[in-house]
Design an enzyme around this catalytic site. Structure first.
Site, PDB file in Angstrom:
ATOM      1  N   HIS A 188      -7.976  -0.260  -7.119  1.00  0.00           N
ATOM      2  CA  HIS A 188      -7.665  -0.303  -5.691  1.00  0.00           C
ATOM      3  C   HIS A 188      -8.753  -1.000  -4.882  1.00  0.00           C
ATOM      4  O   HIS A 188      -8.491  -1.558  -3.829  1.00  0.00           O
ATOM      5  CB  HIS A 188      -7.341   1.094  -5.165  1.00  0.00           C
ATOM      6  N   GLU A 428       7.371   2.137 -11.471  1.00  0.00           N
ATOM      7  CA  GLU A 428       6.005   1.882 -11.942  1.00  0.00           C
ATOM      8  C   GLU A 428       5.656   2.739 -13.159  1.00  0.00           C
ATOM      9  O   GLU A 428       4.500   2.838 -13.538  1.00  0.00           O
ATOM     10  CB  GLU A 428       4.982   2.037 -10.812  1.00  0.00           C
ATOM     11  N   ASP A 452       0.751  -0.277 -12.018  1.00  0.00           N
ATOM     12  CA  ASP A 452       0.868   0.941 -12.820  1.00  0.00           C
ATOM     13  C   ASP A 452       1.831   0.751 -13.980  1.00  0.00           C
ATOM     14  O   ASP A 452       1.620   1.304 -15.058  1.00  0.00           O
ATOM     15  CB  ASP A 452       1.309   2.120 -11.939  1.00  0.00           C
ATOM     16  N   CYS A 499       6.195  -5.282  -5.880  1.00  0.00           N
ATOM     17  CA  CYS A 499       5.091  -5.151  -4.922  1.00  0.00           C
ATOM     18  C   CYS A 499       3.745  -5.015  -5.621  1.00  0.00           C
ATOM     19  O   CYS A 499       2.716  -4.861  -4.973  1.00  0.00           O
ATOM     20  CB  CYS A 499       5.322  -3.982  -3.970  1.00  0.00           C
TER      21      CYS A 499
HETATM   22  C1  PEP Z   1       1.539  -0.697  -8.430  1.00  0.00           C
HETATM   23  O1  PEP Z   1       1.267   0.262  -9.151  1.00  0.00           O
HETATM   24  O2  PEP Z   1       1.847  -1.827  -8.862  1.00  0.00           O
HETATM   25  C2  PEP Z   1       1.489  -0.552  -6.968  1.00  0.00           C
HETATM   26  C3  PEP Z   1       1.936  -1.500  -6.179  1.00  0.00           C
HETATM   27  O3  PEP Z   1       0.916   0.588  -6.469  1.00  0.00           O
HETATM   28  P1  PEP Z   1      -0.672   0.841  -6.453  1.00  0.00           P
HETATM   29  O4  PEP Z   1      -1.325  -0.448  -6.884  1.00  0.00           O
HETATM   30  O5  PEP Z   1      -1.046   1.221  -5.082  1.00  0.00           O
HETATM   31  O6  PEP Z   1      -0.820   1.924  -7.452  1.00  0.00           O
HETATM   32 MG    MG Z   2       1.070   2.260  -8.297  1.00  0.00          MG
END
Ligand code: PEP
Ligand code: MG
Length: 551
Positions: A188, A428, A452, A499
Site C-alpha cells: 500500500h 480479489e 490481492d 481496479c
Molecule cells: C487489490 O487487491 O487489487 C485492490 C485494488 O485492493 P488493495 O490494493 O487496496 O488491497
Molecule cells: Mg485488495
C-alpha cells in the site's frame, strides 16, 4: 557522487534535498540512581515541557486542521496532568532508585496497558495516546528532537520503510520523491506513492542516514538515486525532467477525448483514490469516474474511528465534486498491512489471511453500520456505487447486503434522503473468481483487485520484497481468473472492471479489451497514458503479441 539502485515504482525525476526518516534511538539507562530528587526534577521538567509542546501543537493544528482535529493535543496536555500517572512515575524513581527515563517507560506503559484492556472502544483507543506521550516525554529526557520531521521545504523522503499510516501524514505539497530500503510493488505504500505521483524507488539496499540534508536526484527511469550528483549528472537529469514535462503536455491533448479503440470499442477509464484530497488529480487527468475509493484511508488518518458525520462529509464531497460521474466507494478494508490502533485487533501469524476487510465489518456490525449509513446518506449527492472487499463466499455478500438494507430502512424511517446506487464486489480472492456466477446473480458489478488476487493465487505475500523473483504479474492463472470473472459478469448482465495495479499495465491493455473488460480503474496519473494506449488498439486485427495462452 554516490549512486544506489533499487526498483522503480513511479517513473519520473525528482531533484531536491534528502530527509532521512529515522526511528529515534530510545535506549534507556537501567542503572540505579541515588539522587532521586534530581531524577524527579528531570521528570517534572520534561512533563512541563511536553505540556507546552502539546499546547503549541494545539494552536498550530487549530489553524491548519480546524478546532475539532486539534482537540487531541488539548486532551494530551490534560492526560499529562493525571495525578496517578505522575505519582506512579515518581514512586518508581524514589522506591526503585531508577532514572526518570526508566520510570516513565514503566509507568506510562503500564497505564497504556490498562486502557488497552478496557471494553469501551473509545477508552481502549486512548492507549495509543499514552504511548505517544511516553515517547514525547522520553524524547525530552533523551534530548531527541522529535519535531525534526516537521518540514517546510521540498524534500525527497528516504526511509527503511513506511507504514500506510505514516505515508498519509506526509505533506504532499512538499514531498518530491520516495526512496525506501524495503517495500514491494503492490504494497500500500507503493500504491500511495503512485497516487501522490512522485518518483519512487523501493528496495534500495544501500540507503544511509548520512544522506540527510544532501542534494539528490531520484531517477525513476533508471531505478537509481544519485546523492551529491556531479554537475554533468545534474545537467543531464534536468534535461530529462524537462523532456518529461513536454511529454506530459502532449498527453493533455487527450483530455476530453473518448477512450475508444480504432474499431470503436469503448472502455471506461476511471481513477483510484484514497480520499477527497485526490479529487483534483481525478479532474486534472480527466478520469471518467472513480473506480476505487479506498475508504480505509479515511480511517487511517485519525487516532479514533471516524464518525458517521465525518465519513458522510468525505463521501459527499467526492460525489458532489464528480457528479454525474460514478464514484465506487469500497467499504473499509482495514487489516493486513493497514492497521489502526483503535480497533485493537489481535496480532496474527498471517495477517493477510486473517481478520481483515469484510470479515471485520461483518463481525463488528455497529462499526460497519456507521460506514454504510454515511454512504447511504451521501448517495443523495451523486452517482454512488458501494463495493465490498475480500469476498470469498455468497454468504458474506448476502450478509453485507442485509446489513446495508437494515441501514436503508433505518434512514428511511428517520426521513433521510437517499439516491440510487449500484452494489458490487471486489474479485480479489481465487474463491470469488471460481464462484463468480453465483456472486454475479446477487450484485450489479465486479471490480477485480489484481493485487490481492495475484497474492492469493500465487501464494506470494505482496508485502515481502524477497519474493519478487517468483512474482509473475502476467501469470496465466491470474489472467484466467480475470477472464472467468468477466465472462461470468457478462453472462448475468453486469459490468466488470479492474481496479488493481495490473489495470495500468499497458502491455495487458489489449488483452483486457479482448476479454471484454468494461472499465479500468488506475491511479490518476495513468489515466491519460492508458487512454492513449486504448486509442491505438484495433481489435478487428489479430492481436500481434499474444500474451501467454491463458484460456
Ligand atoms: C487489490 O487487491 O487489487 C485492490 C485494488 O485492493 P488493495 O490494493 O487496496 O488491497
Ligand atoms: Mg485488495
Amino acid at each position: 557522487m554516490v549512486v544506489a539502485t533499487g526498483k522503480s515504482i513511479v517513473k519520473g525525476i525528482a531533484i531536491t534535498k534528502i530527509r532521512v526518516l529515522k526511528e529515534p534511538d530510545r535506549r534507556i539507562d537501567e542503572s540505579l540512581h541515588e539522587d532521586t530528587d534530581a531524577q524527579v526534577k528531570r521528570f517534572q521538567d520534561a512533563v512541563a515541557k511536553v505540556i507546552d509542546q502539546q499546547n503549541e501543537l494545539y494552536e498550530r493544528a487549530k489553524e491548519t486542521a480546524g478546532e475539532k482535529n486539534a482537540e487531541i493535543f488539548e486532551v494530551h496536555a490534560m492526560m499529562l496532568e493525571d495525578e496517578d500517572l505522575i505519582d506512579d512515575t515518581e514512586e518508581i524513581i524514589r522506591e526503585q532508585k531508577r532514572s526518570a527515563e526508566y520510570a516513565v517507560r514503566e509507568s506510562f506503559t503500564a497505564q497504556a496497558k490498562v486502557f488497552e484492556e478496557m471494553d469501551d472502544a473509545y477508552l481502549s483507543a486512548r492507549s495509543a495516546d499514552i504511548y505517544d506521550l511516553e515517547n514525547a516525554v522520553l524524547d525530552v529526557l533523551l534530548g531527541i528532537d522529535s519535531d525534526s520531521f516537521a518540514l517546510d521545504e521540498p524534500f525527497i523522503l528516504v526511509a527503511d520503510d513506511l507504514a500506510p499510516s505514516e505515508t498519509v501524514k506526509l505533506d504532499k505539497n512538499l514531498l518530491q520523491g520516495i526512496v525506501t530500503r524495503g517495500g514491494s510493488q503492490t504494497s500500500h505504500t507503493a500504491i500511495l506513492a503512485r497516487s501522490m505521483n512522485v518518483p519512487a524507488l523501493i528496495q534500495v539496499k544501500d540507503i544511509s542516514d548520512s544522506w540527510d540534508g544532501k542534494t539528490a536526484i531520484v531517477d525513476g527511469y533508471q531505478s537509481c538515486i544519485y546523492v551529491d550528483p556531479t554537475p554533468e549528472t545534474m545537467e543531464m537529469m534536468m534535461e530529462r525532467r524537462e523532456a518529461d514535462r513536454k511529454e506530459q503536455a502532449l498527453l493533455q491533448d487527450l483530455i476530453g477525448k473518448e477512450s475508444r479503440t480504432v474499431d470503436g470499442t469503448a472502455v471506461r477509464i476511471y481513477a483510484n483514490i484514497g480520499g477527497p484530497a485526490d479529487l483534483p488529480a481525478v479532474k486534472e487527468n480527466d478520469a471518467e469516474g472513480v473506480g476505487l475509493f479506498r475508504s480505509e484511508f479515511v480511517y487511517l488518518n485519525g487516532d479514533q474511528s471516524p464518525t458517521e458525520e465525518e465519513q458522510f462529509q468525505a463521501y459527499k464531497s467526492a460525489l458532489e465534486a464528480l457528479a454525474p460521474k460514478q464514484v465506487v466507494i469500497r467499504t473499509c478494508d482495514i487489516g493486513a498491512d493497514k492497521q489502526v490502533d483503535y480497533l485493537n485487533l489481535d496480532p496474527e501469524d498471517n495477517p493477510a489471511l486473517g481478520f481483515r476487510a469484510i470479515r471485520i465489518c461483518l463481525t463488528r456490525k455497529e462499526f460497519f453500520k456507521t460506514q454504510l449509513r454515511a454512504l447511504l446518506r451521501a448517495s443523495a449527492y451523486g452517482n454512488l456505487a458501494i463495493m465490498f472487499p475480500m469476498i470469498t463466499s455468497l454468504k458474506e455478500l448476502m450478509a453485507a447486503k442485509e446489513i446495508l438494507e437494515e441501514c436503508r430502512t433505518e434512514l428511511k424511517n428517520e426521513g433521510q434522503e437517499m439516491g440510487n446506487l449500484e452494489i458490487g464486489i471486489m474479485i480479489e480472492t481465487p474463491a470469488a473468481a471460481l464462484i463468480a456466477d453465483d456472486l454475479a446473480r446477487q450484485c450489479d458489478f465486479f471490480s477485480i483487485g489484481t493485487n490481492d488476487l495475484t497474492q492469493y493465487t500465487l501464494a506470494i505475500d505482496r508485502q515481502n520484497a524477497h519474493l519478487e523473483p517468483f512474482l509473475d504479474t502476467h501469470h496465466p492463472a491470474v489472467l484466467r481468473e480475470i477472464k472467468m470473472a468477466v465472462d461470468a459478469a457478462h453472462r448475468h448482465g453486469i459490468w466488470c472492471g479492474i481496479c488493481g495495479e495490473l489495470g495500468a499495465d499497458l502491455d495487458l491493455t489489449e488483452t483486457f479489451l479482448r476479454m471484454g473488460i468494461d472499465e479500468l480503474s488506475v491511479n490518476p496519473k495513468s489515466v491519460l497514458p492508458l487512454r492513449k494506449q486504448v486509442r491505438g488498439i484495433d481489435l478487428s486485427l489479430p492481436q500481434e503479441e499474444q500474451e501467454e495462452d491463458f484460456r
